[in-house]
Design a protein around this motif. Structure first.
Motif, PDB file in Angstrom:
ATOM      1  N   LEU A  60      24.705  36.000  22.709  1.00  0.00           N
ATOM      2  CA  LEU A  60      24.830  36.914  23.838  1.00  0.00           C
ATOM      3  C   LEU A  60      24.461  36.238  25.146  1.00  0.00           C
ATOM      4  O   LEU A  60      25.232  36.246  26.113  1.00  0.00           O
ATOM      5  N   LEU A  61      23.270  35.651  25.183  1.00  0.00           N
ATOM      6  CA  LEU A  61      22.716  35.189  26.462  1.00  0.00           C
ATOM      7  C   LEU A  61      23.493  34.025  27.050  1.00  0.00           C
ATOM      8  O   LEU A  61      23.540  33.879  28.278  1.00  0.00           O
ATOM      9  N   SER A  62      24.096  33.207  26.223  1.00  0.00           N
ATOM     10  CA  SER A  62      24.852  32.075  26.756  1.00  0.00           C
ATOM     11  C   SER A  62      26.090  32.533  27.515  1.00  0.00           C
ATOM     12  O   SER A  62      26.701  31.744  28.248  1.00  0.00           O
ATOM     13  N   THR A  63      26.463  33.804  27.363  1.00  0.00           N
ATOM     14  CA  THR A  63      27.632  34.326  28.076  1.00  0.00           C
ATOM     15  C   THR A  63      27.253  35.078  29.347  1.00  0.00           C
ATOM     16  O   THR A  63      28.144  35.537  30.074  1.00  0.00           O
ATOM     17  N   LYS A  64      25.954  35.214  29.613  1.00  0.00           N
ATOM     18  CA  LYS A  64      25.484  35.992  30.754  1.00  0.00           C
ATOM     19  C   LYS A  64      25.014  35.077  31.883  1.00  0.00           C
ATOM     20  O   LYS A  64      24.563  33.956  31.636  1.00  0.00           O
ATOM     21  N   PRO A  65      25.121  35.549  33.133  1.00  0.00           N
ATOM     22  CA  PRO A  65      24.613  34.737  34.248  1.00  0.00           C
ATOM     23  C   PRO A  65      23.132  34.427  34.047  1.00  0.00           C
ATOM     24  O   PRO A  65      22.324  35.336  33.852  1.00  0.00           O
ATOM     25  N   ARG A  66      22.783  33.152  34.111  1.00  0.00           N
ATOM     26  CA  ARG A  66      21.422  32.742  33.728  1.00  0.00           C
ATOM     27  C   ARG A  66      20.349  33.311  34.645  1.00  0.00           C
ATOM     28  O   ARG A  66      19.212  33.523  34.222  1.00  0.00           O
ATOM     29  N   ASP A  67      20.656  33.579  35.880  1.00  0.00           N
ATOM     30  CA  ASP A  67      19.642  34.112  36.796  1.00  0.00           C
ATOM     31  C   ASP A  67      19.387  35.599  36.604  1.00  0.00           C
ATOM     32  O   ASP A  67      18.497  36.157  37.248  1.00  0.00           O
ATOM     33  N   GLU A  68      20.121  36.239  35.708  1.00  0.00           N
ATOM     34  CA  GLU A  68      19.994  37.687  35.549  1.00  0.00           C
ATOM     35  C   GLU A  68      19.016  38.094  34.450  1.00  0.00           C
ATOM     36  O   GLU A  68      18.794  39.290  34.250  1.00  0.00           O
ATOM     37  N   TYR A  69      18.443  37.141  33.733  1.00  0.00           N
ATOM     38  CA  TYR A  69      17.501  37.509  32.669  1.00  0.00           C
ATOM     39  C   TYR A  69      16.394  36.460  32.558  1.00  0.00           C
ATOM     40  O   TYR A  69      16.520  35.340  33.050  1.00  0.00           O
ATOM     41  N   VAL A  70      15.327  36.872  31.903  1.00  0.00           N
ATOM     42  CA  VAL A  70      14.184  36.001  31.638  1.00  0.00           C
ATOM     43  C   VAL A  70      14.138  35.739  30.138  1.00  0.00           C
ATOM     44  O   VAL A  70      14.305  36.660  29.331  1.00  0.00           O
ATOM     45  N   LEU A  71      13.888  34.486  29.765  1.00  0.00           N
ATOM     46  CA  LEU A  71      13.903  34.085  28.363  1.00  0.00           C
ATOM     47  C   LEU A  71      12.634  33.310  28.034  1.00  0.00           C
ATOM     48  O   LEU A  71      12.255  32.386  28.749  1.00  0.00           O
ATOM     49  N   ALA A 108       6.430  19.443  21.246  1.00  0.00           N
ATOM     50  CA  ALA A 108       6.765  20.558  22.137  1.00  0.00           C
ATOM     51  C   ALA A 108       8.049  20.267  22.893  1.00  0.00           C
ATOM     52  O   ALA A 108       8.924  21.144  23.021  1.00  0.00           O
ATOM     53  N   ARG A 109       8.183  19.053  23.408  1.00  0.00           N
ATOM     54  CA  ARG A 109       9.399  18.707  24.154  1.00  0.00           C
ATOM     55  C   ARG A 109      10.632  18.757  23.246  1.00  0.00           C
ATOM     56  O   ARG A 109      11.678  19.288  23.630  1.00  0.00           O
ATOM     57  N   ARG A 110      10.492  18.226  22.053  1.00  0.00           N
ATOM     58  CA  ARG A 110      11.631  18.230  21.130  1.00  0.00           C
ATOM     59  C   ARG A 110      11.981  19.660  20.724  1.00  0.00           C
ATOM     60  O   ARG A 110      13.161  20.016  20.635  1.00  0.00           O
ATOM     61  N   SER A 111      10.974  20.482  20.502  1.00  0.00           N
ATOM     62  CA  SER A 111      11.213  21.872  20.118  1.00  0.00           C
ATOM     63  C   SER A 111      12.001  22.607  21.198  1.00  0.00           C
ATOM     64  O   SER A 111      12.937  23.363  20.897  1.00  0.00           O
ATOM     65  N   LEU A 112      11.634  22.378  22.455  1.00  0.00           N
ATOM     66  CA  LEU A 112      12.356  23.022  23.555  1.00  0.00           C
ATOM     67  C   LEU A 112      13.803  22.544  23.623  1.00  0.00           C
ATOM     68  O   LEU A 112      14.720  23.340  23.851  1.00  0.00           O
ATOM     69  N   GLU A 113      14.012  21.249  23.441  1.00  0.00           N
ATOM     70  CA  GLU A 113      15.383  20.729  23.447  1.00  0.00           C
ATOM     71  C   GLU A 113      16.201  21.363  22.330  1.00  0.00           C
ATOM     72  O   GLU A 113      17.368  21.735  22.528  1.00  0.00           O
ATOM     73  N   ASP A 114      15.597  21.503  21.153  1.00  0.00           N
ATOM     74  CA  ASP A 114      16.300  22.113  20.029  1.00  0.00           C
ATOM     75  C   ASP A 114      16.617  23.579  20.313  1.00  0.00           C
ATOM     76  O   ASP A 114      17.702  24.077  19.969  1.00  0.00           O
ATOM     77  N   SER A 115      15.666  24.291  20.925  1.00  0.00           N
ATOM     78  CA  SER A 115      15.896  25.702  21.242  1.00  0.00           C
ATOM     79  C   SER A 115      17.021  25.868  22.246  1.00  0.00           C
ATOM     80  O   SER A 115      17.868  26.768  22.124  1.00  0.00           O
ATOM     81  N   LEU A 116      17.042  25.019  23.256  1.00  0.00           N
ATOM     82  CA  LEU A 116      18.127  25.060  24.236  1.00  0.00           C
ATOM     83  C   LEU A 116      19.478  24.852  23.553  1.00  0.00           C
ATOM     84  O   LEU A 116      20.464  25.540  23.868  1.00  0.00           O
ATOM     85  N   SER A 117      19.517  23.931  22.622  1.00  0.00           N
ATOM     86  CA  SER A 117      20.757  23.642  21.914  1.00  0.00           C
ATOM     87  C   SER A 117      21.174  24.822  21.038  1.00  0.00           C
ATOM     88  O   SER A 117      22.352  25.213  21.018  1.00  0.00           O
ATOM     89  N   ARG A 118      20.213  25.403  20.298  1.00  0.00           N
ATOM     90  CA  ARG A 118      20.547  26.531  19.428  1.00  0.00           C
ATOM     91  C   ARG A 118      21.064  27.730  20.217  1.00  0.00           C
ATOM     92  O   ARG A 118      21.950  28.456  19.765  1.00  0.00           O
ATOM     93  N   MET A 119      20.489  27.954  21.396  1.00  0.00           N
ATOM     94  CA  MET A 119      20.862  29.137  22.173  1.00  0.00           C
ATOM     95  C   MET A 119      22.001  28.880  23.153  1.00  0.00           C
ATOM     96  O   MET A 119      22.586  29.833  23.681  1.00  0.00           O
TER      97      MET A 119
END
Length: 323
Positions: A60-71, A108-119
């Motif tokens: 869902l979120l990858s299709t929405k304008p990024r400035d319109e929500y907090v994640l 922590a850095r790798r986890s964030l990179e993985d999360s960005l990729s998954r989402m």
């Protein structure tokens, strides 16, 4: 300056197949219903379904304008491909990934990179160091906490100072790690699940929230229904409901019926009445719930009900009350 968030957000654990499997169609419908109802703060974690919740939120979120929500998401467990799902309690039918505990800076850095990729999104606003608490790891939790303060906390502080993320903190089910984090580091926000609710609020109220207010550290309340028991569900703390909790719930139900109050509405209003709390994030995997939560959030609860809770000893005299 204290982090600002929408008062009502959506917790992601149920969409990681918590307690029972959720179809992809139902997950998509739930998230679309949340967006349509106006939810603009979403919290997830790699732990929820071993990446399943992040994957679903990302659709869902990858299709929405990024400035319109907090994640927000979490760090502390890396995911590695596996031959079979772990199905770590309370999750079922997870993705086939193995969790690797890692509270280091690099982890922590790798986890964030993985999360960005998954989402499939380009940034994450808030990051919580996940489950550095006794309920998860037993006596070993202090070792993990020390690793997190020396590793993940410093990495996230640097990412915040560089403007990569807006802020960081802990995402836990216990109060003590939050108190220690305030002593040893510089967090911006805590996600405290189940420890500030109609069923359990004294420790947070007395030992954590005053310091949070003094330091401009916000608190996001997760699990405002205590794993569902306050919403009529059959779980408390991800397990069966103890007799003492059921007895307390029955007293709350009786007063709610007497004053014509929906206990779910009271649970949300109670959390948000505390000045330390900046957001409350009930979770769901039911497409009907987001709009219901919005209506409950907007529905007033009578002052007489709150006075009765105090008179009956269900709330302490010094608890901030709505209104």
């Amino acid at each position: 300056m204290r982090i600002s968030l929408p008062s009502l957000g959506l917790g992601g654990a149920p969409l990681g197949n918590m307690f029972h499997a959720v179809s992809e169609a139902t997950a998509d419908a739930t998230l679309q219903a949340a967006w349509d109802a106006g939810f603009r703060y979403y919290d997830v974690s790699p732990h929820y379904g071993a990446g399943l919740a992040e994957q679903r939120f990302g659709r869902l979120l990858s299709t929405k304008p990024r400035d319109e929500y907090v994640l927000s998401t979490k760090v502390g467990r890396l995911l590695e491909p596996s031959d079979r799902p772990e199905n770590a309690k309370p999750f079922v039918e997870e993705l086939p990934n193995k969790r690797v505990v890692d509270y280091s800076a690099d982890g922590a850095r790798r986890s964030l990179e993985d999360s960005l990729s998954r989402m499939g999104v380009d940034r994450i606003d808030l990051v919580f160091i996940h489950d550095v608490s006794e309920d998860q790891w037993g006596p070993q939790w202090r070792d993990y906490f020390a690793e997190a303060m020396a590793g993940a906390a410093k990495a996230l502080t640097q990412l915040r100072d560089e403007g990569v993320i807006r802020g960081w903190g802990l995402g836990v089910n216990k109060v003590e790690p939050c108190r220690l984090a305030l002593e040893q580091s510089d967090p911006d926000v805590f996600l405290l699940a189940g420890r500030y609710s109609l069923l359990d609020h004294r420790e947070a109220l007395e030992t954590l929230f005053p310091t949070c207010q003094a330091r401009d550290v916000g608190v996001v309340v997760g699990g405002p229904f205590n794993s569902g028991v306050l919403a009529g569900g059959g779980h408390f703390e991800y397990d069966r409901i103890p007799h003492d909790i059921q007895a307390r719930k029955s007293r709350l139900d009786a007063l709610a019926e007497r004053f014509g109050v929906d206990l779910r509405s009271a649970a949300l209003h109670f959390c948000l009445a505390n000045p330390a709390v900046i957001s409350v994030i009930p979770g769901t995997a039911n497409p009907e719930r987001p709009q219901q939560y919005k209506a409950l959030y907007k529905s007033p609860v009578s002052d007489a009900f709150w006075r009765a809770l105090v008179d009956e000893g269900l709330l302490h005299d010094d608890v901030p009350l709505p209104g």
